[in-house]
Design an enzyme around this catalytic site. Sequence first.
Site, PDB file in Angstrom:
ATOM      1  N   VAL A  70       0.845  -1.205   0.000  1.00  0.00           N
ATOM      2  CA  VAL A  70       0.000   0.000   0.000  1.00  0.00           C
ATOM      3  C   VAL A  70       0.875   1.247   0.000  1.00  0.00           C
ATOM      4  O   VAL A  70       0.653   2.177  -0.775  1.00  0.00           O
ATOM      5  CB  VAL A  70      -0.961  -0.007   1.217  1.00  0.00           C
ATOM      6  CG1 VAL A  70      -1.712   1.309   1.317  1.00  0.00           C
ATOM      7  CG2 VAL A  70      -1.934  -1.179   1.109  1.00  0.00           C
ATOM      8  N   ASP A  94      -7.185   4.182   3.940  1.00  0.00           N
ATOM      9  CA  ASP A  94      -8.408   3.439   4.256  1.00  0.00           C
ATOM     10  C   ASP A  94      -9.055   3.836   5.575  1.00  0.00           C
ATOM     11  O   ASP A  94      -9.821   3.067   6.151  1.00  0.00           O
ATOM     12  CB  ASP A  94      -8.160   1.923   4.226  1.00  0.00           C
ATOM     13  CG  ASP A  94      -7.912   1.406   2.815  1.00  0.00           C
ATOM     14  OD1 ASP A  94      -8.400   2.055   1.868  1.00  0.00           O
ATOM     15  OD2 ASP A  94      -7.242   0.374   2.665  1.00  0.00           O
ATOM     16  N   PRO A 128      10.569   0.202   8.860  1.00  0.00           N
ATOM     17  CA  PRO A 128      11.638  -0.765   9.142  1.00  0.00           C
ATOM     18  C   PRO A 128      11.924  -1.694   7.972  1.00  0.00           C
ATOM     19  O   PRO A 128      13.064  -2.066   7.735  1.00  0.00           O
ATOM     20  CB  PRO A 128      11.103  -1.561  10.337  1.00  0.00           C
ATOM     21  CG  PRO A 128       9.999  -0.745  10.904  1.00  0.00           C
ATOM     22  CD  PRO A 128       9.459   0.092   9.789  1.00  0.00           C
ATOM     23  N   LYS A 129      10.865  -2.047   7.218  1.00  0.00           N
ATOM     24  CA  LYS A 129      11.007  -2.935   6.063  1.00  0.00           C
ATOM     25  C   LYS A 129      10.387  -2.255   4.855  1.00  0.00           C
ATOM     26  O   LYS A 129       9.517  -1.394   4.982  1.00  0.00           O
ATOM     27  CB  LYS A 129      10.284  -4.261   6.304  1.00  0.00           C
ATOM     28  CG  LYS A 129      10.792  -5.051   7.472  1.00  0.00           C
ATOM     29  CD  LYS A 129       9.965  -6.307   7.634  1.00  0.00           C
ATOM     30  CE  LYS A 129      10.197  -6.956   8.974  1.00  0.00           C
ATOM     31  NZ  LYS A 129       9.231  -8.026   9.229  1.00  0.00           N
ATOM     32  N   ALA A 130      10.811  -2.685   3.666  1.00  0.00           N
ATOM     33  CA  ALA A 130      10.279  -2.103   2.432  1.00  0.00           C
ATOM     34  C   ALA A 130      10.197  -3.166   1.352  1.00  0.00           C
ATOM     35  O   ALA A 130      10.969  -4.129   1.355  1.00  0.00           O
ATOM     36  CB  ALA A 130      11.165  -0.949   1.958  1.00  0.00           C
TER      37      ALA A 130
END
Length: 185
Positions: free
Chosen positions: A18, A99, A38-40
Amino acid sequence: MFVKLEGRRCLVIGAGSVGEAKIESLLATDATVRVIAPKATPRVREWARDGRIEWNPREYDADDLAAVFLVIAATSSPALHDEIYAEARRRGVLCNAVDEPERCDFYFPAVVRRGELQIAISTGGLSPALAQRLRKDLEQQFGPEWEEWVAQLGRTREELQSIPMPPEQRKRLLHQYASLDPKTH
């Protein structure tokens, strides 16, 4: 309302699928994009490697909102979105919590782009799926020929602006040109 984001500092918190879509939308506007997550996804990492975005692989901190024009909260944590939205409001930063219409100062419309022609569809955050369906319908209706047609109308407008004539006559001519079929001109 269309806002010019070119060069404006935009922050995206979250870099999953998203967040990736929101980052891509911002990149299309030539915004200056910073991402905190932290993550991608691999694509977000690639954009960071290519220097298209700045990615900080860590958790969000309220000071991340300093000197930011807008922020997008694209995480899976409603509690974090509450925190981001409250801090954004306090700092006068526009916020979109994906959302969650009640935590949005603005919405991302579904957009049909044909060069300078942009047709935006919004449901006020109530049904992004409907907006996307309508975008697909409009993409069929407004084909690629519209990009050159809008550019031609812009050149025609410039030419008419340089010719001395009554403003009402110029307006009438511009409306006549705009009424022509782009497929035949």
